[in-house]
Motif scaffolding. Sequence first.
Motif, PDB file in Angstrom:
ATOM      1  N   GLU A 148      32.202  34.351  31.932  1.00  0.00           N
ATOM      2  CA  GLU A 148      32.204  35.663  31.279  1.00  0.00           C
ATOM      3  C   GLU A 148      33.320  35.822  30.244  1.00  0.00           C
ATOM      4  OE1 GLU A 148      33.787  36.421  35.579  1.00  0.00           O
ATOM      5  OE2 GLU A 148      32.659  34.899  34.474  1.00  0.00           O
ATOM      6  N   TYR A 149      33.949  34.738  29.837  1.00  0.00           N
ATOM      7  CA  TYR A 149      35.079  34.804  28.900  1.00  0.00           C
ATOM      8  C   TYR A 149      34.757  35.614  27.640  1.00  0.00           C
ATOM      9  CZ  TYR A 149      38.344  33.392  25.258  1.00  0.00           C
ATOM     10  OH  TYR A 149      39.240  33.408  24.211  1.00  0.00           O
ATOM     11  N   GLU A 150      33.636  35.319  26.989  1.00  0.00           N
ATOM     12  CA  GLU A 150      33.304  36.003  25.737  1.00  0.00           C
ATOM     13  C   GLU A 150      33.123  37.500  25.958  1.00  0.00           C
ATOM     14  OE1 GLU A 150      33.350  34.989  22.725  1.00  0.00           O
ATOM     15  OE2 GLU A 150      33.809  32.902  23.205  1.00  0.00           O
ATOM     16  N   GLU A 151      32.478  37.865  27.043  1.00  0.00           N
ATOM     17  CA  GLU A 151      32.280  39.282  27.334  1.00  0.00           C
ATOM     18  C   GLU A 151      33.605  39.969  27.633  1.00  0.00           C
ATOM     19  OE1 GLU A 151      28.208  40.041  29.553  1.00  0.00           O
ATOM     20  OE2 GLU A 151      29.218  38.276  30.410  1.00  0.00           O
ATOM     21  N   VAL A 152      34.488  39.267  28.346  1.00  0.00           N
ATOM     22  CA  VAL A 152      35.799  39.831  28.670  1.00  0.00           C
ATOM     23  C   VAL A 152      36.607  40.054  27.395  1.00  0.00           C
ATOM     24  CG1 VAL A 152      38.034  39.301  29.736  1.00  0.00           C
ATOM     25  CG2 VAL A 152      35.920  38.944  31.029  1.00  0.00           C
ATOM     26  N   LYS A 182      34.201  48.771  31.342  1.00  0.00           N
ATOM     27  CA  LYS A 182      33.361  47.662  30.889  1.00  0.00           C
ATOM     28  C   LYS A 182      33.881  46.332  31.431  1.00  0.00           C
ATOM     29  CE  LYS A 182      31.359  45.615  26.723  1.00  0.00           C
ATOM     30  NZ  LYS A 182      31.272  45.670  25.241  1.00  0.00           N
ATOM     31  N   LEU A 183      35.201  46.209  31.470  1.00  0.00           N
ATOM     32  CA  LEU A 183      35.806  44.969  31.979  1.00  0.00           C
ATOM     33  C   LEU A 183      35.373  44.690  33.407  1.00  0.00           C
ATOM     34  CD1 LEU A 183      37.847  42.627  31.570  1.00  0.00           C
ATOM     35  CD2 LEU A 183      39.631  44.175  32.435  1.00  0.00           C
ATOM     36  N   MET A 184      35.384  45.733  34.235  1.00  0.00           N
ATOM     37  CA  MET A 184      35.029  45.553  35.644  1.00  0.00           C
ATOM     38  C   MET A 184      33.521  45.376  35.848  1.00  0.00           C
ATOM     39  SD  MET A 184      37.715  45.350  37.513  1.00  0.00           S
ATOM     40  CE  MET A 184      38.357  44.333  36.178  1.00  0.00           C
ATOM     41  N   LYS A 185      32.734  45.619  34.800  1.00  0.00           N
ATOM     42  CA  LYS A 185      31.293  45.386  34.901  1.00  0.00           C
ATOM     43  C   LYS A 185      30.943  43.932  34.574  1.00  0.00           C
ATOM     44  CE  LYS A 185      29.636  50.083  33.886  1.00  0.00           C
ATOM     45  NZ  LYS A 185      28.876  50.924  32.903  1.00  0.00           N
ATOM     46  N   VAL A 186      31.777  43.298  33.735  1.00  0.00           N
ATOM     47  CA  VAL A 186      31.467  41.920  33.326  1.00  0.00           C
ATOM     48  C   VAL A 186      32.225  40.877  34.143  1.00  0.00           C
ATOM     49  CG1 VAL A 186      30.910  42.651  30.995  1.00  0.00           C
ATOM     50  CG2 VAL A 186      33.238  41.902  31.511  1.00  0.00           C
ATOM     51  N   THR A 187      33.220  41.320  34.912  1.00  0.00           N
ATOM     52  CA  THR A 187      33.966  40.383  35.760  1.00  0.00           C
ATOM     53  C   THR A 187      34.411  41.111  37.011  1.00  0.00           C
ATOM     54  OG1 THR A 187      35.727  38.708  35.771  1.00  0.00           O
ATOM     55  CG2 THR A 187      36.254  40.845  34.788  1.00  0.00           C
ATOM     56  N   THR A 188      35.089  40.411  37.897  1.00  0.00           N
ATOM     57  CA  THR A 188      35.662  41.030  39.094  1.00  0.00           C
ATOM     58  C   THR A 188      37.163  40.775  39.098  1.00  0.00           C
ATOM     59  OG1 THR A 188      35.451  39.048  40.482  1.00  0.00           O
ATOM     60  CG2 THR A 188      33.535  40.541  40.370  1.00  0.00           C
ATOM     61  N   GLY A 324      35.375  35.865  16.071  1.00  0.00           N
ATOM     62  CA  GLY A 324      36.274  36.486  17.036  1.00  0.00           C
ATOM     63  C   GLY A 324      37.688  36.615  16.539  1.00  0.00           C
ATOM     64  N   GLY A 325      38.010  35.952  15.411  1.00  0.00           N
ATOM     65  CA  GLY A 325      39.323  36.100  14.811  1.00  0.00           C
ATOM     66  C   GLY A 325      40.442  35.363  15.528  1.00  0.00           C
ATOM     67  N   CYS A 326      41.663  35.811  15.226  1.00  0.00           N
ATOM     68  CA  CYS A 326      42.856  35.104  15.677  1.00  0.00           C
ATOM     69  C   CYS A 326      42.955  34.943  17.196  1.00  0.00           C
ATOM     70  CB  CYS A 326      44.097  35.815  15.154  1.00  0.00           C
ATOM     71  SG  CYS A 326      44.347  35.626  13.365  1.00  0.00           S
ATOM     72  N   LEU A 327      42.629  35.983  17.942  1.00  0.00           N
ATOM     73  CA  LEU A 327      42.845  35.912  19.382  1.00  0.00           C
ATOM     74  C   LEU A 327      41.841  35.027  20.108  1.00  0.00           C
ATOM     75  CD1 LEU A 327      44.076  39.453  20.427  1.00  0.00           C
ATOM     76  CD2 LEU A 327      45.334  37.457  19.622  1.00  0.00           C
ATOM     77  N   ARG A 328      40.830  34.537  19.397  1.00  0.00           N
ATOM     78  CA  ARG A 328      39.923  33.567  20.011  1.00  0.00           C
ATOM     79  C   ARG A 328      40.047  32.189  19.364  1.00  0.00           C
ATOM     80  NH1 ARG A 328      34.185  36.590  21.204  1.00  0.00           N
ATOM     81  NH2 ARG A 328      35.158  38.506  20.474  1.00  0.00           N
ATOM     82  N   SER A 329      41.013  32.045  18.472  1.00  0.00           N
ATOM     83  CA  SER A 329      41.186  30.760  17.785  1.00  0.00           C
ATOM     84  C   SER A 329      41.976  29.764  18.629  1.00  0.00           C
ATOM     85  CB  SER A 329      41.907  30.974  16.458  1.00  0.00           C
ATOM     86  OG  SER A 329      43.264  31.341  16.683  1.00  0.00           O
ATOM     87  N   ASP A 330      42.855  30.276  19.508  1.00  0.00           N
ATOM     88  CA  ASP A 330      43.724  29.421  20.320  1.00  0.00           C
ATOM     89  C   ASP A 330      44.543  28.493  19.424  1.00  0.00           C
ATOM     90  OD1 ASP A 330      44.683  28.794  22.877  1.00  0.00           O
ATOM     91  OD2 ASP A 330      43.396  27.023  23.029  1.00  0.00           O
TER      92      ASP A 330
END
Length: 421
Positions: A148-152, A182-188, A324-330
Amino acid sequence: MPVPGELIAFEESEKFSKDANLDIETSEDEKRRRGRGRSLKKKAMTASTKLTHSLKKRGGRVSDCKYTAISIEDVRDAEEEKAVKAFRQALLAKDQLPSRHDDYYTLLRFLKARKFDLDKTIQMWEDMLNWRNENGVDTIVQDFVYDEYEEVQQCYPHGYHGVDKQGHPVYIERIGKIVVGKLMKVTTVERFLKYHVQGFEKAFLEKFPACSMAAKKPIDCTTTILDVQGLNWMSFGKVANDLVMRMQKIDGDNYPETLHQMYIVNAGSRFKLLWNTARGFLDPKTTAKIHVLGNKFHTKLLEIIEPSQLPEFLGGTCSCPNDGGCLRSDKGPWKNPEIMKLTHLGYALYFRKTESSENDNLEVKFLSTKVATSEISCVSDVRLDTSDFMQLVSLSNEERMSGPNSLYGTSKPENAARTLS
């Protein structure tokens, strides 16, 4: 937030040969020290030969030996070294020092966390080992898949991006953009905590070693930026608050002293009021690392981070073109193919003492064969343990490298080279 054998080869040169045959008037002590250094060199060369034979037995091709050299300087405090040695000996006596954690800087971080109180540090260490065993942390990088990384990311923007001017990886969270429901709906909570721990393990596996190579000095902590613009404490919720508290406990108990500096930006008057109240209950050493800034934070961040390493929304010039920009570039040294070859495929440690004030100044050269991309698969079954990367030990006192008091092994001098067989 937040490692199996090593290829070790020593750079040979005319200078080394000349140094090894100095004037015959050299003292007996100096001769003995050189003898031990030559013995270590011989063992390391043997280790390299064994790895080559091992690869050939597996049918892999070994390229011509071309070396990449990275020099790392490490100045240590004599009192800290003494404390680390005592701590290590205590852990060995209790059989509480797994090889993956037998690391000078890891031991030092735990000592600092307990203000060098040996008994308290030992208890903290044992609790950490129990926690890792109970939660399968040693294999969490391989075993846990966070689908669920992308959704998170869509409801909780966060990630590593670049390094600061001192070489520390920069970790960024846009807390004000968290959508808790929304966060708690896509992960636990439990899965997110596993993801959080996995992130720390990856940092020690790749990010810190890569940053150390790039900065040419030991790196094992991060610079963190928390953007709290838009944060509404009332809507943050109990679940989110509990999640944050659990993450903080995991970090403090098991990954101590991994924060270099923290910058909280876009903090409004209400946040600053809460912080001024809370800081009175925290350790002054911790609060000294935390800087709460308003919306005029750009100048401060640019003092510590180059514009090219800082996203535009924080006042930098970087706008990563990826989805996703900078925060998904790693973005970072861990994305450099040559550095990661050293990290994954092998590196060598060449120790040379140089003088620096009252302390020993350690220069370490990391040497590794350059392996073509097409050849990487042939050594996939001998991936290297990068926990040993941080074990930088000065040869100014060669006795540290062998015997029962060694920082590298309990009894076998060859542990200094950790050979592959």
